[in-house]
Design an enzyme around this catalytic site. Structure first.
Site, PDB file in Angstrom:
ATOM      1  N   CYS A 130     -26.426 -71.747  61.697  1.00  0.00           N
ATOM      2  CA  CYS A 130     -24.971 -71.916  61.668  1.00  0.00           C
ATOM      3  C   CYS A 130     -24.432 -71.715  60.247  1.00  0.00           C
ATOM      4  O   CYS A 130     -24.536 -72.613  59.407  1.00  0.00           O
ATOM      5  CB  CYS A 130     -24.602 -73.306  62.183  1.00  0.00           C
ATOM      6  SG  CYS A 130     -22.837 -73.620  62.104  1.00  0.00           S
ATOM      7  N   CYS A 133     -21.617 -74.117  59.224  1.00  0.00           N
ATOM      8  CA  CYS A 133     -22.059 -75.505  58.961  1.00  0.00           C
ATOM      9  C   CYS A 133     -22.770 -75.590  57.614  1.00  0.00           C
ATOM     10  O   CYS A 133     -22.576 -76.539  56.864  1.00  0.00           O
ATOM     11  CB  CYS A 133     -23.044 -76.003  60.027  1.00  0.00           C
ATOM     12  SG  CYS A 133     -22.650 -75.579  61.702  1.00  0.00           S
ATOM     13  N   ASP A 134     -23.640 -74.630  57.326  1.00  0.00           N
ATOM     14  CA  ASP A 134     -24.578 -74.777  56.205  1.00  0.00           C
ATOM     15  C   ASP A 134     -24.314 -73.829  55.033  1.00  0.00           C
ATOM     16  O   ASP A 134     -24.964 -73.960  53.989  1.00  0.00           O
ATOM     17  CB  ASP A 134     -26.024 -74.538  56.701  1.00  0.00           C
ATOM     18  CG  ASP A 134     -26.422 -75.556  57.752  1.00  0.00           C
ATOM     19  OD1 ASP A 134     -25.882 -76.680  57.703  1.00  0.00           O
ATOM     20  OD2 ASP A 134     -27.248 -75.233  58.618  1.00  0.00           O
TER      21      ASP A 134
END
Ligand code: NAP
Length: 302
Positions: A130, A133-134
């Site tokens: 992701c 997200c990261d």
């Protein structure tokens, strides 16, 4: 007993809840993780009518609030089984059992893995599925994205804004994802395309530090030093718990036509988990509307 239990709170499931509530049916939405499904990780949705730009998080939150305001109940428990006794469906979670007259499966799909040694162990230590997200953890660092679909192209674009260098590794030399995104990427100076290649080894000490990439045409092997690897090679349907009840195709998708009827009476299917030609936000929400409408008809005829 509820009229309808929807399993999955992605765009398909939440739209089904909206349509079912507008038809005055009682609705429980069961969701294992959080509302939103796959789209919640998309930084910018540009192809859903009405708005030129909206983040996946904002989109999901608006649909969630709309469904809740209409009276849909949400419970965050994972549905693990559906039982049927004399037409009454019981959906079982690790904590409870809920009854309904009809069930809509809107379970979506999960990340496909590359199947490399240590892939699971390195999640959170350099391997991610992701980018939104990261990605921030890799600001000004070197990363690679694997895949050639829209997710890989969008992830690479997103990371190109944050990272010093982005490799885009694809097993062919043309992309499955939209041409417009591929063209945008080609204009980025910090993006290097690695075509006709597979990632064949993850090299790590405590964290990922390099990958081995093998060219499929000539067999040559190249080592790329990097800090992060973003795997975006598609999704697999999440139907494992229901495959004994409804018929699945050879790839694991629930077999149903545009009317969203499964082979099992009173069980309907909506969204990415259904057999279909185009898996998009707009087709997921369309499925939600159709599945709910068919479930309402089914209940009214009981
Ligand atoms: P996808 O379209 O299925 O693409 C998966 C990509 O990964 C393909 O390029 C495939 O290569 C490659 N791949 C599959 N298995 C692999 C393996 N084992 N090793 C290396 N490469 C592998 O998946 P997606 O990009 O996640 O998209 C899923 C759906 O969501 C699509 O319908 C997509 O259009 C949609 N989506 C839409 C948006 C948007 O509308 N904004 C955003 C994201 C996703 P091949 O091409 O060679 O098969």
């Amino acid at each position: 007993m509820y009229d309808i239990i929807v399993i999955g709170a992605g765009p398909a499931g939440m739209t089904a809840a909206i349509y079912a509530r507008r038809a005055s049916k009682t609705v429980l939405v069961l969701e294992a993780v959080t509302y939103g499904g796959q789209i919640i990780n998309t930084p910018d949705i540009e192809n859903y009518p009405v708005t030129a730009h909206i983040s996946g998080f904002d989109f999901s939150t608006k649909v969630y609030e709309q469904a809740k305001d209409l009276g849909a109940e949400f419970v965050f428990e994972k549905a693990v089984e559906i039982r049927d006794e004399n037409g009454v469906k019981t959906v079982v979670t690790p904590k409870n059992a809920y009854e309904a007259k009809a069930v809509i499966l809107a379970t979506g799909s999960e990340n496909r893995k590359l199947g490399l040694e240590n892939e699971d162990a390195l999640v959170g230590r350099g391997v991610s599925y992701c980018a939104t997200c990261d990605g921030n953890f890799f600001r000004k660092k070197t990363v690679a994205v694997v895949g050639g679909g829209n997710t890989a192209l969008e992830d690479a674009l997103y990371l190109a804004d944050l990272c010093e260098k982005v490799y885009l590794i694809h097993r062919r030399d043309s992309f499955r994802g939209e041409e417009a995104n591929a063209e945008r990427l080609k204009a980025r100076e910090n993006v290097e395309f690695v075509y006709n290649s597979n990632v064949t080894r993850l090299i790590a000490e405590k964290r990922l530090k390099a990958i081995e990439v093998t060219n499929r045409l000539d067999g040559s092997v190249r080592t790329i030093e990097l800090n992060g690897l973003f795997i975006a090679v598609g999704r697999v349907p999440e139907n494992q718990n229901f495959g004994s009840l409804v018929k699945l195709d050879e790839s694991g998708y629930v077999i149903a036509g545009e009317d969203c009827h499964t082979n099992y009476e009173g069980i309907f299917v909506a969204g990415d988990t259904r057999t279909k030609a185009l898996r998009q936000l707009v087709t997921a929400t369309a499925d939600g509307a159709m599945a709910a409408t068919e479930a309402v008809k089914y209940i009214n005829n009981l």
